[in-house]
Design a protein around this motif. Structure first.
Motif, PDB file in Angstrom:
ATOM      1  N   MET A  60       0.799  -1.224   0.000  1.00  0.00           N
ATOM      2  CA  MET A  60       0.000   0.000   0.000  1.00  0.00           C
ATOM      3  C   MET A  60       0.831   1.275   0.000  1.00  0.00           C
ATOM      4  N   THR A  61       0.184   2.311  -0.483  1.00  0.00           N
ATOM      5  CA  THR A  61       0.679   3.669  -0.370  1.00  0.00           C
ATOM      6  C   THR A  61      -0.040   4.263   0.824  1.00  0.00           C
ATOM      7  N   LYS A  62       0.677   4.952   1.656  1.00  0.00           N
ATOM      8  CA  LYS A  62       0.039   5.537   2.842  1.00  0.00           C
ATOM      9  C   LYS A  62      -0.604   6.869   2.486  1.00  0.00           C
ATOM     10  N   ASP A  63      -1.338   6.852   1.388  1.00  0.00           N
ATOM     11  CA  ASP A  63      -2.064   8.021   0.896  1.00  0.00           C
ATOM     12  C   ASP A  63      -3.430   8.035   1.567  1.00  0.00           C
ATOM     13  N   SER A  86      -4.326  13.997  -7.420  1.00  0.00           N
ATOM     14  CA  SER A  86      -3.695  12.774  -6.903  1.00  0.00           C
ATOM     15  C   SER A  86      -3.484  11.708  -7.973  1.00  0.00           C
ATOM     16  N   GLY A 110      -4.475   3.531   4.160  1.00  0.00           N
ATOM     17  CA  GLY A 110      -3.755   3.606   2.895  1.00  0.00           C
ATOM     18  C   GLY A 110      -4.603   3.120   1.751  1.00  0.00           C
ATOM     19  N   ILE A 162      -4.271   0.782  -2.181  1.00  0.00           N
ATOM     20  CA  ILE A 162      -3.489  -0.006  -3.130  1.00  0.00           C
ATOM     21  C   ILE A 162      -4.067   0.254  -4.510  1.00  0.00           C
ATOM     22  N   THR A 163      -3.225   0.767  -5.407  1.00  0.00           N
ATOM     23  CA  THR A 163      -3.635   0.969  -6.788  1.00  0.00           C
ATOM     24  C   THR A 163      -3.189  -0.235  -7.608  1.00  0.00           C
ATOM     25  N   ASN A 184       0.510  -0.060  -7.837  1.00  0.00           N
ATOM     26  CA  ASN A 184       1.193  -0.586  -6.642  1.00  0.00           C
ATOM     27  C   ASN A 184       1.256  -2.106  -6.697  1.00  0.00           C
TER      28      ASN A 184
END
Length: 148
Positions: A7-10, A30, A130, A132-133, A136
């Motif tokens: 994950m990205t912690k976005d 974003s 977070g 997950i794209t 990612n």
């Protein structure tokens, strides 16, 4: 590999009282196709996507096939500009597809594919931690393959 490793912690998100115009601005900035909707405590309560915004302007057409047939672009762009003040709560998906930090890479792939998702929110105790794209995920899977 687990979600917490991918994950990205976005924590980009909106509340259900945000306007669709605000969502569009966040999505553009974003470079995401959708974002979680959270309550005042950060608990995820929904999800809003570009598709939801487009469908808000063209509710009769829907996008079941991911194709949108339109004849009069000027009229349709006007429709899109008029929905900008509509609220997220009226168009968001109320039962978003999410994963926990401990979800396996297989579970993530399965949820993305079976639910046709480009972005999956990652939650801990119901709160957003977070996302997950697909990008990612593919990067993580390629790195995993190289390690084997």
């Amino acid at each position: 590999m687990k979600a917490k490793d991918i994950m990205t912690k976005d924590l980009t998100s909106v509340t259900e009282t945000a306007t669709l115009k605000k969502v569009e601005e966040l999505l553009s900035r974003s470079r995401l196709s959708g974002i979680p909707v959270v309550d005042d405590e950060g608990k995820i309560i929904g999800y809003i996507s570009e598709k939801d915004i487009i469908e808000s302007a063209f509710p009769a057409l829907g996008m079941g096939t991911d194709m949108l047939f339109v004849r009069n672009w000027a009229k349709n762009f006007l429709r899109l500009s008029q929905v900008g003040e509509s609220l997220v709560r009226d168009y968001m998906t109320r039962e978003p597809v999410c994963v926990t930090e401990e979800a396996s890479d297989f579970e993530i792939v399965e949820k993305m594919i079976t639910n046709h998702r480009k972005v999956l929110p990652v939650i801990r105790d119901g709160k957003l931690v977070g996302i997950i794209t697909r990008s990612n995920l593919t990067r993580a899977l390629m790195e995993k393959k190289e390690e084997q």
